[in-house]
Design an enzyme around this catalytic site. Structure first.
Site, PDB file in Angstrom:
ATOM      1  N   ILE A   1      16.497  42.453 -12.563  1.00 17.98           N
ATOM      2  CA  ILE A   1      17.809  41.981 -13.158  1.00 17.98           C
ATOM      3  C   ILE A   1      17.359  40.782 -14.134  1.00 17.98           C
ATOM      4  O   ILE A   1      16.835  39.932 -13.591  1.00 17.98           O
ATOM      5  CB  ILE A   1      18.924  41.706 -12.372  1.00 17.98           C
ATOM      6  CG1 ILE A   1      19.393  43.014 -11.587  1.00 17.98           C
ATOM      7  CG2 ILE A   1      19.840  40.972 -12.952  1.00 17.98           C
ATOM      8  CD1 ILE A   1      20.523  42.645 -10.724  1.00 17.98           C
ATOM      9  N   CYS A   2      17.477  40.896 -15.521  1.00 13.25           N
ATOM     10  CA  CYS A   2      17.403  39.953 -16.534  1.00 13.25           C
ATOM     11  C   CYS A   2      15.831  39.348 -16.326  1.00 13.25           C
ATOM     12  O   CYS A   2      14.985  40.079 -16.277  1.00 13.25           O
ATOM     13  CB  CYS A   2      18.408  39.045 -16.162  1.00 13.25           C
ATOM     14  SG  CYS A   2      18.301  37.456 -17.674  1.00 13.25           S
ATOM     15  N   GLN A   3      15.843  37.962 -15.994  1.00 10.73           N
ATOM     16  CA  GLN A   3      14.492  37.443 -15.763  1.00 10.73           C
ATOM     17  C   GLN A   3      13.578  38.200 -14.679  1.00 10.73           C
ATOM     18  O   GLN A   3      12.460  38.132 -14.732  1.00 10.73           O
ATOM     19  CB  GLN A   3      14.583  36.035 -15.498  1.00 10.73           C
ATOM     20  CG  GLN A   3      13.210  35.189 -15.371  1.00 10.73           C
ATOM     21  CD  GLN A   3      13.469  33.822 -14.943  1.00 10.73           C
ATOM     22  OE1 GLN A   3      14.338  33.526 -13.977  1.00 10.73           O
ATOM     23  NE2 GLN A   3      12.451  32.903 -15.036  1.00 10.73           N
TER      24      GLN A   3
END
Lengths: 411, 354
Positions: B146-148
């Protein structure tokens, strides 16, 4: 609007009544949550339109005071602060719109004349935010921007104060970092040779001089850029109001005017913030802030060394050493686990073929790869190892063979 | 014609009503009680330093054969993926019969100042994956970043492809220098070394401030003014408070990892331009030959769609699927539509691949 606009409105009573209702609401709220009658002093002249806005904000500020001193606020306290901050912003906005109404009070100005009054109001507002024309402009910009710059103040060195901080002396002499005449003061301060008993302190301050000047310049540049954004947002607002006036569309509530203002602000910000000028200006300020804080740390470290106390650098050095040791231990554990595992474990299947490799790899070669993987798996099954991961639901059973994780703290 | 069609007294009454609502809302705010986050039953199955590996209690009997490990970003807390019963990606995945694990990074402190990307990716993530492999007696698991955490998962899959069966990434930055990437634009001229050497660990509040200033008027003003309208509704207020709690619950960033992430990704755009090394090992996205599912949000102002879509062009996988979600960076996890669309899409895609 032209037809509805009253020629003579009783502004004083309008605000006075409104304010009484607001005071009543806040007093009730305070009683309800504090469990104890909360003594709020109403403003000395609640019927004065000038004091009305202040009175409204005071009601909220009494509330805010209950939450502001907390260094580590709970989510509820933080939400209250933010709600209050935004509420205050909205009320301030409402106050400005109210003032605009007063300009349009004379019915003769309401027809087509409103465009001229609007233009002059926009020009006045621009002066309000122009640092070259108004000494308070920077502060007003900060107020307009509200919470983001609250956080910036926290990061900025001008807000940092600690015992024995030599730069505090400079800051005291300079006053606000937004002050206009800072450059001359600084040049004078750093121009004189360090002499006498305090020469070491003077030398430290002189060393910090260029960094402090860079910070001041960067902050001024940044503030000027913010004023550009404020001006641009006013231009966009002006244009959109004229467009609305020329069309059939209208704004039928204060909130809709506020929402339009927010849109204009975001659009103006996006125009500027996506440009190179903003990126460089923002980075210059960030870099200047941290260079200055680094200087402060070095000064503090020197002082701590003279007191035979551990410095920031000492502690960081120790942390680094512990970290490196931790890594070495992990590497050794990993090697050890691999050695223990090696004699009784077949290699895992090879990874899937790399698609980025040259395309001349034939389908047959790929099939051979897969055959090799299948053979390895079959061998595992023959040796009594349950390698049916591809065919059965996962079993959350005790580990079959431990890898590196065997030494980890499995719970 | 003058475009304001309300009278001054109406404007004043609007302000009075607003103020009354705000004042009453403060009362309600003190009455909502503690704000709980994280709704799904879970247990800690592995710990290391501040890290906790969570295993979520399955909600159905017949579980999909390969467990899924969710790798969240370091920047915020992972309970965003399990905020409340009707807003939970994890709950959605559990309902679809997936066996879900999640890495909770915890809160970095001074002792973590020198943790770098190698520690996070080749250390923590790798050991969690190996732990799950051992626990389930499998060679490879499914990784969901998720994301980073998606960027970390891509790097991990590129360096350890033998441990990843399928790779799923959501709102994940890959090309950090797309034209519309404001964060990257701002970060390019920042002297990251001085920031890290000065601060040590980088305070989460500072990062939050940066995120909020990307849309300053809306995120620090209008959002709260709008909220005043629903302050008297306790359920809506609780939902709002959960989001607020999450937004401002920002752990500090381990200094070295932050330095590397900013420099290698935001400033050098290492995944796109090549030459990225982590812990001395080259990260070769072309090694990602396993199936890849990439979910991005059309209105994402933190990770613009182009930043995510770039993944397709750098990996070696021939089995690549994209999913477009009409929403923002957070909406993809918490909006009602996301609950109906995202978990089934991920689960179906995984089930098709065994």
């Amino acid at each position: 609007m032209a037809d509805q606009f009253p020629g003579s409105m009783d502004w004083t009573n309008l605000w006075g009544d409104a304010q009484r209702q607001v005071w009543s609401a806040w007093t009730d709220a305070a009683r309800g949550s504090m469990g104890d009658p909360w003594r709020m002093k109403p403003p000395s002249n609640p019927f004065s339109p000038e004091s009305a806005m202040l009175g409204w904000q005071d009601g909220m500020k009494n509330w805010m005071r209950m939450f502001m001193p907390q260094p580590d606020p709970t989510p509820e306290e933080l939400a209250m602060r933010n709600l209050m901050g935004a509420g205050e912003q909205f009320l301030r906005f409402g106050n400005e719109i109210f003032k605009s109404f007063q300009k349009f009070q004379d019915g003769t100005k309401v027809g087509e004349e409103w465009t001229r009054v609007l233009s002059s109001s926009i020009e006045e507002a621009k002066k309000f935010f122009n640092p070259e024309q108004n000494a308070q402009a920077a502060q007003r910009l900060i107020e307009m921007w509200g919470i983001p710059l609250e956080a910036w103040k926290w990061a900025a060195p001008s807000q940092v104060s600690f015992p024995g901080d030599p730069l505090a002396l400079l800051r005291e002499q300079m006053g606000s970092p937004m002050a206009g005449s800072w450059k001359g003061q600084l040049e004078k301060m750093f121009g004189s040779p360090p002499v006498g008993f305090s020469r070491e302190l003077q030398t430290q301050m002189q060393d910090a001089g260029p960094e402090l000047m860079e910070y001041q310049e960067a902050l001024q540049e940044y503030t000027t850029l913010l004023s550009k954004i404020a001006n641009r947002s006013l231009d966009i607002l002006h244009k959109r109001l004229l467009e609305l006036g020329a069309s059939d569309k209208s704004l039928d509530s204060l909130y809709k005017v506020y929402a339009l203002w927010v849109d204009c602000g975001e659009d103006a910000f996006a125009e500027v913030a996506t440009g190179d000028e903003y990126a460089k200006c923002n980075a210059r300020l960030v870099n200047a802030v941290f260079k200055l804080r680094q200087r402060q740390q070095k000064m503090t470290d020197r002082m701590l060394t003279s007191l035979n106390m551990p410095t920031k650098a000492d502690i960081e050095g120790a942390v680094k050493m512990v970290h490196e040791l931790r890594r070495r231990v992990r590497e050794l554990e990993s090697k050890l686990a691999a050695q223990v595992r090696a004699p009784r474990e077949e290699p895992r299947p090879a990874p899937a073929p790399k698609a980025a490799e040259p395309d001349d790899r034939s389908a047959m070669a790929e099939l051979r790869e897969q055959m090799r993987a299948l053979t390895a798996e079959l061998e595992n099954i023959r040796q009594g190892r349950d390698a049916e991961e591809e065919e059965e639901p996962a079993k959350a059973a005790a580990p079959r063979k431990k890898t590196v994780a065997s030494r980890a703290k499995g719970v | 014609m003058f475009p304001f069609t309300f009278r001054p007294d109406q404007a004043v009454q609007e302000l009075v009503r607003f103020n009354q609502k705000l004042a009453n809302g403060m009362k309600t705010l003190t009455e909502v009680g503690p704000i709980e986050v994280g709704c799904s039953a879970r247990e800690v199955v592995y710990t290391e330093d501040k890290l906790k590996l969570m295993h979520f209690k399955p909600l159905v009997e017949n579980l999909h054969r390969t467990p899924v490990l969710i790798v969240y970003a370091l920047v915020n807390r992972p309970y965003m993926a399990d905020l409340q019963e009707d807003r939970s990606l994890i709950r959605g995945l559990l309902k679809q019969g997936l066996d879900v694990y999640l890495i909770d990074w915890g809160y970095a402190d001074g002792a973590d100042r020198y943790l770098n990307l190698d520690d996070y990716i080749n250390g923590y993530i790798k050991r969690c994956v190996e732990f799950i492999c051992d626990r389930h007696d499998v060679y490879r698991i499914n990784l969901l970043g998720i994301c980073q955490g998606g960027t970390f998962s891509i790097c991990f899959a590129a360096m350890h492809p033998e441990l990843v069966r399928n790779l799923i990434v959501t709102v994940t930055p890959v090309d950090f220098q797309t034209k519309d990437n404001l964060l990257s634009h701002w970060a390019r001229h920042v002297d990251v070394d001085t920031v890290v050497e000065t601060l040590g660990n980088v305070p989460g509040d500072l990062l939050n401030w940066t995120f909020l200033t990307m849309k300053p008027f809306r995120l620090t003003g209008q959002k709260y003014v709008d909220m005043v309208e629903v302050l008297d509704d306790k359920d809506k207020l609780r939902n709002f408070m959960r989001m607020e709690k999450w937004i401002f619950d920002s752990p500090d960033q381990a200094g070295e990892a932050y330095r590397e992430f900013l420099k290698e990704f935001y400033q050098k755009n290492g995944l796109m331009k090549g030459g990225l090394t982590i812990g001395g090992k080259k990260v070769k996205p072309e090694n990602i030959t396993m199936p890849v599912f990439n979910v991005y949000a059309t209105e994402d102002h933190l990770v613009p769609p182009d930043a995510s879509r770039a993944l397709k062009g750098i990996i070696g996988s021939k089995d690549y699927t994209e999913m477009t979600f009409k929403g923002g960076h957070i909406g993809i996890y918490v909006s009602g539509r996301a609950q109906a669309e995202i978990p089934p899409a991920i689960a179906n895609w995984l089930k098709e691949r065994g």
